[in-house]
Design a protein around this motif. Structure first.
Motif, short mmCIF file in Angstrom:
data_model
loop_
_atom_site.label_atom_id
_atom_site.label_comp_id
_atom_site.label_asym_id
_atom_site.label_seq_id
_atom_site.Cartn_x
_atom_site.Cartn_y
_atom_site.Cartn_z
N ASP A 164 1.98 1.73 21.58
CA ASP A 164 1.30 1.70 20.29
C ASP A 164 0.27 2.82 20.18
O ASP A 164 -0.03 3.30 19.08
CB ASP A 164 0.60 0.35 20.09
N ASN A 205 2.54 6.40 19.90
CA ASN A 205 3.50 6.69 18.84
C ASN A 205 3.02 7.80 17.89
O ASN A 205 3.81 8.62 17.43
CB ASN A 205 3.85 5.42 18.06
N TRP A 250 -2.83 -6.11 17.08
CA TRP A 250 -2.45 -4.70 17.23
C TRP A 250 -1.00 -4.49 16.77
O TRP A 250 -0.65 -3.41 16.28
CB TRP A 250 -2.73 -4.18 18.63
N SER A 251 -0.15 -5.50 16.93
CA SER A 251 1.24 -5.37 16.48
C SER A 251 1.32 -5.32 14.96
O SER A 251 2.07 -4.51 14.39
CB SER A 251 2.06 -6.55 17.00
N THR A 259 0.18 -1.91 13.82
CA THR A 259 1.22 -0.91 14.04
C THR A 259 2.32 -1.01 12.99
O THR A 259 2.80 0.01 12.47
CB THR A 259 1.82 -1.08 15.44
N GLY A 309 5.89 -2.46 16.82
CA GLY A 309 5.03 -3.56 16.40
C GLY A 309 5.71 -4.91 16.51
O GLY A 309 5.11 -5.89 16.95
#
Length: 416
Positions: free
Chosen positions: A27, A30, A87-88, A91, A173
């Motif tokens: 993450d 990317n 955080w997913s 993303t 994500g």
């Protein structure tokens, strides 16, 4: 639960944390892989992209302070789940953005919500492993970041080419959300009987402390805390010179093509995987040989920092491509020897109720160095046009790190 069953359970948690670390670093990576494509699509200058690439680091460093306290207060199950879920989602949202300002804001948020991860891993190992065996699992968790650094260029490039950069963000994500769901399903704290098997004493023998004592403010009053911050700053600075400027160095000063650079750049990172694991093995072996835990951890930390300094400093004075790559690989390998052990050290130095807090404070210092690395390197390159002074500065800061840990860290903190 029997003694035979216990290791399988807790090592399963470590494997899941390794997977979490890989996703965590993918993450972060990317944007680096897609930076040229995104810059063209959004019409960004190199300066704007530079700020966007650094947007993650400053909030990550600062957010480590409250994150450590939160992990101590709420435990690794809740905090890792919240962190990985948020955080997913961030993303995934990045895959739908169409403005520079929103992208910058999302990278800042990403730095904040990723901050509890490694502290949660440290708290998990402190809970499930004794001092004599803790170094290896912490180091294994930290290999996740090195694995991600090594596989990110080919993996993320393939995803970007087949699904566009937006699809790449979304897929990574979604994978993080799956990790969160598995963690919520399988993780639990050990029972009193399991703690007895793991640590050789019952919970009744553990000192009782008030929850209000789990404050990182108390730790900041300790001189040793500041030397841990300074030491990690010096070591992490050089690591993030590698992570942010190695491709540019290989292209501009060693003359590799973009295709060649992608493969050559992976060599130091694969060496880093070995370094992280070996650091934990060395420190645990030293404890079994009779060293006190803090002294055992300092062996790979101090030795690794000195070896890394001795490896990167000569690069400024040689003009041989093969030798430069060898020294770069040894330098990154050596700089990763302390990586996992530094986290383990926090568990050895801090009282049990402040392990997450001290680990986070130390990581705060490290990521101040990380945040400074790309900026200072860019300034040096603009002034001198060469990486020579960058390597010399990195070597000096590595020695500073070795001195900070080796001389000024002597005994556990006792906050009563």
């Amino acid at each position: 639960m029997t003694i035979q069953q216990k290791p399988k359970l807790r090592w399963g948690f470590i494997i899941l944390l390794v997977i979490g670390a890989i996703v965590n670093y993918l993450d972060r990576s990317n944007l680096s892989i897609a930076n040229t494509t995104i810059a063209q699509e959004f019409g960004l200058s190199q300066t704007q992209m530079g700020f966007l690439l650094s947007a993650f680091l400053w909030p990550y460093a600062l957010a480590n302070l409250p994150a450590g306290w939160l992990v101590d207060k709420f435990g690794p199950k809740k905090m890792f789940a919240w962190a990985s879920g948020l955080w997913s989602l961030v993303t995934i949202l990045c895959g739908f953005l169409n403005s520079y300002s929103m992208f910058y804001a999302m990278r800042v948020v990403l730095g904040v919500v990723e901050s509890p991860f490694f502290t949660s891993g440290l708290k998990t190992t402190e809970t499930w492993f004794s001092k004599e065996e803790r170094g290896v699992p912490v180091s294994i968790i930290n290999t996740g970041s090195q694995i991600a650094n090594a596989i990110a260029p080919p993996l993320l490039t393939i995803l970007m080419l087949t699904m566009s950069w937006r699809g790449m963000f979304i897929i990574i994500g979604v994978f993080g959300l799956l990790v969160m769901l598995v963690w919520l399903k399988v993780y639990r704290n050990p029972t009193p009987e399991e703690i007895t098997l793991i640590k050789g004493k019952s919970t009744a023998e553990e000192p009782k402390r008030k929850e209000s004592q789990a404050s990182w403010g108390d730790l900041l009053k300790q001189k040793m805390t500041w030397f841990m911050i300074l030491g990690n700053f010096g070591i992490m600075f050089t690591i993030w010179v590698y992570l942010t400027w190695l491709p540019s160095y290989l292209e501009k000063e060693q003359g590799f093509t973009l295709k060649q650079m992608g493969w050559i750049a992976s060599i130091p990172f694969f060496c880093g995987i070995i370094g992280v694991l070996l650091g934990g093995i060395i420190s645990d072996f030293a404890i079994r040989r009779g060293f006190q835990p803090i002294n055992a951890r300092k062996i790979p930390i101090v030795g690794g920092a000195i070896l890394a300094a001795a490896s990167v400093a000569p690069i400024a004075f040689i003009d041989n491509t093969v030798l430069s790559i060898v020294l770069l690989s040894i330098g990154y390998f050596a700089s990763q020897l302390p990586s996992g052990v530094i986290w383990t050290l926090a568990a050895d130095v801090a009282p049990s109720h402040q392990v997450g807090s001290l680990g986070a404070i130390q990581n705060f210092g490290g990521f101040l160095g990380a945040a400074m690395a790309p900026i200072v390197t860019g300034i040096i390159l603009d002034i001198t046009g060469s990486f020579g002074y960058v390597f010399i500065l990195g070597a000096c800061l590595l020695i500073l790190g070795a001195i900070s840990y080796g001389i000024f860290l002597r005994k556990p903190i006792n906050n009563k």
